[in-house]
Design a protein around this motif. Structure first.
Motif, short mmCIF file in Angstrom:
data_model
loop_
_atom_site.label_atom_id
_atom_site.label_comp_id
_atom_site.label_asym_id
_atom_site.label_seq_id
_atom_site.Cartn_x
_atom_site.Cartn_y
_atom_site.Cartn_z
N ARG A 126 11.92 -2.17 15.28
CA ARG A 126 12.32 -0.95 15.99
C ARG A 126 11.11 -0.25 16.57
O ARG A 126 10.03 -0.23 15.99
N PRO A 183 10.88 6.78 19.10
CA PRO A 183 10.91 7.92 18.18
C PRO A 183 11.58 7.58 16.84
O PRO A 183 12.54 6.82 16.81
N TRP A 184 11.05 8.18 15.79
CA TRP A 184 11.61 7.95 14.46
C TRP A 184 12.84 8.84 14.26
O TRP A 184 12.89 9.98 14.70
N THR A 185 13.80 8.28 13.55
CA THR A 185 15.00 9.05 13.21
C THR A 185 14.78 9.73 11.86
O THR A 185 13.87 9.38 11.10
N THR A 186 15.63 10.69 11.56
CA THR A 186 15.52 11.39 10.26
C THR A 186 15.79 10.43 9.11
O THR A 186 15.22 10.57 8.03
N GLU A 187 16.68 9.44 9.36
CA GLU A 187 16.97 8.45 8.32
C GLU A 187 15.72 7.63 8.01
O GLU A 187 15.40 7.37 6.84
N GLU A 188 15.01 7.24 9.04
CA GLU A 188 13.79 6.45 8.84
C GLU A 188 12.73 7.29 8.12
O GLU A 188 12.05 6.80 7.21
N ASP A 189 12.62 8.54 8.52
CA ASP A 189 11.69 9.44 7.85
C ASP A 189 12.00 9.54 6.36
O ASP A 189 11.12 9.51 5.51
N ARG A 244 10.25 -1.33 11.05
CA ARG A 244 9.07 -0.86 11.76
C ARG A 244 7.87 -1.68 11.33
O ARG A 244 7.86 -2.27 10.26
N ARG A 286 3.16 7.25 11.31
CA ARG A 286 4.18 8.27 11.10
C ARG A 286 3.85 9.11 9.87
O ARG A 286 4.00 10.34 9.88
#
Length: 218
Positions: A12, A15-21, A47, A55
């Motif tokens: 992927r 931009p990072w999603t909140t789920e990924e964060d 990622r 990140r």
DNA sequence: AAGTCAGACAACCGCGGTAGG
DNA sequence: TCCTACCGCGGTTGTCTGACT
């Protein structure tokens, strides 16, 4: 050791999603940072390790300070850049909570742009910037007399920034700081013909040429 | 209200350094 | 000594957002 390895090799991007964060934060909370390639796989993130590291370092890490740079930080960046050049990570070491990426962005978008606009408005030949040469109206007293007060101004700064070695730079001629006489600004002059005004009222750093163009500094 | 532009910042890419096999 | 994997850095690009027309 790693029970969450994704077989899917799709990577992927963007931009990072909140789920990924959340996945990244959760994993680092339990296992710590480092071994980024492994971490990316084990955390179930599609990622690259590099992306995860970036990140974490630039955004998720709770030690990262966000928001506008303070006047002290801006001055410190100026000073450190004159010392280290584009060694952003080196500069970031002296600004706790600020990332090299943030400092680099700040420099490229604010400082460099101002410098460019100022230099484009003049010829490119080396010169002493006009703003360090006092006119009789704005700088009462002689040029030398103005610089006699530099030490006092530096001391004022040193009260806020004990880590700065501006004293040394002034002594060796690469940096100068002087008061404008109005009480709210302090002038910093680099040895490369660059001049900066620190405005305590606006908490900002201004390049002389830019100010002159705006008509605020004559 | 919609379109355009510029500024700010997040993210990616490529390269060099280093440690381990 | 060489090779490989990994990490970190600096430069560059992409995206978002707010200001302006």
């Amino acid at each position: 050791m790693c029970s969450h390895v994704e077989e899917d090799s799709e990577v992927r991007r963007g931009p990072w999603t909140t789920e990924e964060d959340a996945l990244l934060t959760h994993y680092i909370d339990h296992h710590g940072a480092g071994r980024w390639i492994m971490l990316a796989k084990c955390a179930g993130l599609k990622r690259t390790g590099k992306s995860c590291r970036l990140r974490w370092l630039n955004y998720i890490n709770p030690h990262v300070k966000r928001g506008d740079l303070t006047l002290e930080e801006q001055l410190l960046i100026l000073e450190l850049h004159s010392q280290w050049g584009n060694r952003w990570s080196k500069i970031a070491e002296h600004l706790p909570g600020r990332t090299d990426n943030a400092i680099k962005n700040y420099w490229l978008t604010r400082v460099q742009k101002q410098t460019c606009s100022a230099s484009h408005s003049r010829d490119m030949s080396p010169r002493i910037p006009e703003c360090v040469v006092p006119s009789s109206s704005t700088f009462p007293g002689s040029f030398a007399a103005e610089f006699v007060n530099i030490s006092e101004e530096i001391d004022r700064f040193s009260q806020h920034q004990s880590s700065l070695n501006v004293h040394d730079q002034v002594r060796n001629g690469s940096y100068g700081v002087g008061g404008s006489g109005h009480g709210t600004e302090t002038m910093a002059v680099s040895g490369e013909g660059c001049c900066w005004i620190c405005d305590e009222m606006t908490d900002g750093l201004w390049q002389c040429g830019a100010l002159e163009e705006m008509g605020n500094f004559v």
